[in-house]
Design a protein around this motif. Sequence first.
Motif, PDB file in Angstrom:
ATOM      1  N   ARG A 136      -0.836   0.630   3.617  1.00 16.59           N
ATOM      2  CA  ARG A 136       0.479   0.197   3.114  1.00 16.59           C
ATOM      3  C   ARG A 136       0.956  -1.068   3.818  1.00 16.59           C
ATOM      4  O   ARG A 136       1.557  -1.945   3.199  1.00 16.59           O
ATOM      5  N   THR A 138      -0.982  -3.398   5.121  1.00 15.48           N
ATOM      6  CA  THR A 138      -1.806  -4.503   4.607  1.00 15.48           C
ATOM      7  C   THR A 138      -1.307  -4.924   3.225  1.00 15.48           C
ATOM      8  O   THR A 138      -1.170  -6.116   2.938  1.00 15.48           O
ATOM      9  N   PHE A 139      -1.031  -3.926   2.406  1.00 15.53           N
ATOM     10  CA  PHE A 139      -0.571  -4.224   1.049  1.00 15.53           C
ATOM     11  C   PHE A 139       0.751  -5.007   1.100  1.00 15.53           C
ATOM     12  O   PHE A 139       0.931  -6.000   0.390  1.00 15.53           O
ATOM     13  N   TYR A 141       1.894  -6.912   3.476  1.00 10.88           N
ATOM     14  CA  TYR A 141       1.663  -8.288   3.949  1.00 10.88           C
ATOM     15  C   TYR A 141       1.124  -9.166   2.806  1.00 10.88           C
ATOM     16  O   TYR A 141       1.616 -10.268   2.553  1.00 10.88           O
ATOM     17  N   ILE A 142       0.118  -8.624   2.096  1.00  2.92           N
ATOM     18  CA  ILE A 142      -0.493  -9.420   1.019  1.00  2.92           C
ATOM     19  C   ILE A 142       0.519  -9.643  -0.103  1.00  2.92           C
ATOM     20  O   ILE A 142       0.564 -10.727  -0.703  1.00  2.92           O
TER      21      ILE A 142
END
Lengths: 155, 410
Positions: A136, A138-139, A141-142
């Motif tokens: 979550r 990482t998601f 941030y992207i």
Amino acid sequence: MPDPKRICAFYSRGPHFMRLLAFLREREPQAHITAVVPPGYPKALLGNRADAVIETAKAQYAARDLAGIRDLLRTIRAGRFDEFVVMFDSPRLRLLAAFTGAARRSVFTVDGRCLPLTVSPVAVLVSWLYRSLRGRLTFAYIYCVVHGRPVERRK
Amino acid sequence: MRVAFVDLIFSWPPNGGADVDLYHVAQGLQAVGHDVRVFVVHEADSYERGRVTPDALPFPTTRLDCSRRDLRPDRLCRRLAAAVDAWRPDVVFIQHGFALKPYVCEALAHHRTVARYYAHELTCARDARRFREGKPCPKDYLRTPDFCRACALEGQRRAMCSWRLNTWNADYLAARAYRPKYHARLLASLRTVDAVVVYNSMLKDDLTGFHYRVKVIPSGVRVADYEDLPPPRGLASDRAVILMSGRAEDPLKGLDVLLEAGRRLREHRRDFEVRATHCDPAVSADWFTALGWSDHAEALRLYAAADMVVVPSLWAEPFGIVAVEAMAAGKPVCAGRIGGLRDIVRDGETGFLFEPGDATALARCIERLLDDAPLRERLGAEARRVARDYDWDRIIERHYLPLLEELVRA
């Protein structure tokens, strides 16, 4: 002569259920193999790959459907299986496998290997929390990069 | 000539059409006297990437063993370039790969390079299928990058949030394909290669303006394998058999369209049976047989027992190997007018084309073939003749040898 080993193969949707049964039959020709399949599954497809078939009451079980899952587990436990094999290594299937009473619990990978599912339900939960948090973050941030820094403005 | 193939995904036994293509092209070029070597990236614990035993392959293979950490663009490219440079190839084919491929193209740019694309990798950042909301997507990562970046991220939400990453997701993260710079890098990498090879004319049109040398080279089959096939045991039928072969459980393959067409036909006739290599228990009818999974040899035999083959794909199939296989077996094909199928099936000559998703049109095509056995025979015979153009020997001779000549001269 000892009783043949009793193996239970648990169906998940996908083409490699047949491959799993063929693999089990080849690995242990003497074993008694039971396929757990959803209602309406074309049993003729199984041929001689399975010695017995258990048809579940529902095609899918929601996590909240505790009564349904209890009945399913009761049916599986009645088979007194030595090995319980699933097709995916997911927290839900791990938990299900943990409660089947089978001494050995395995996952059949897409590339045709049968690996043990030996981790305890607590370890599964910790791993799930770690993965979930990492994923979550990482998601998020992207998401900020994708929506905050467009390509077209750079041009 | 020394020809190197670099593949970031290759596995044998194959995981898909790209692996089959590389296998036969490398074998074919070796058979006509070229010195061939395949460089494969292998990731431990991955079933998708590089599961090969080099000694078991019919061509020399170098396997680069990597962990997921080694699959960062800089490390991967350094290792690949060192291995390829040491072999001194005349031409390098950069084969299947996902988001890391542009970095590899740049790292090998000092050689004569050919980039091979198998699906919509260049135009669809989501999953290379370019299919969205039930129909082919009109957007294109090369031209509308911001829309496609958002779509790609949304398509990977589930895998990413649960941190269960397949090769596509892992490469997306490793290559940082979400960053705005990645788009520029992809365009730059296209400029560094000497030629781009795609499967069909539609994919070629997508690249108009991005590369001056785009070649359409189809995949192929061994036509001899399809001649005099014995029918499968236990599947004899007194009704006409309509076969859908391949990964029929994939919704993009259009089994629903075939089932709807079958239901409409069933309303007024009973002389047919639909068979699909599929095992979804939810589908059940007295005119439908789910054949389930079968191995390649058994799958070939299914064609022998069929009267016609249907390829009702909804997405723009890059190639459509099932159509070629059916034609090689001498069966007429009813296929959606989309992607590579448009190039393979000749409407009215080797089968019929219909608008993708149009069950009425498909039912009409099937009915025409059911009613007219001599027409089925004629189309089947023509299909078999046309399929010879897709024999691997002919593909190598007509497409790959001239391409190599052209590159070396250039």
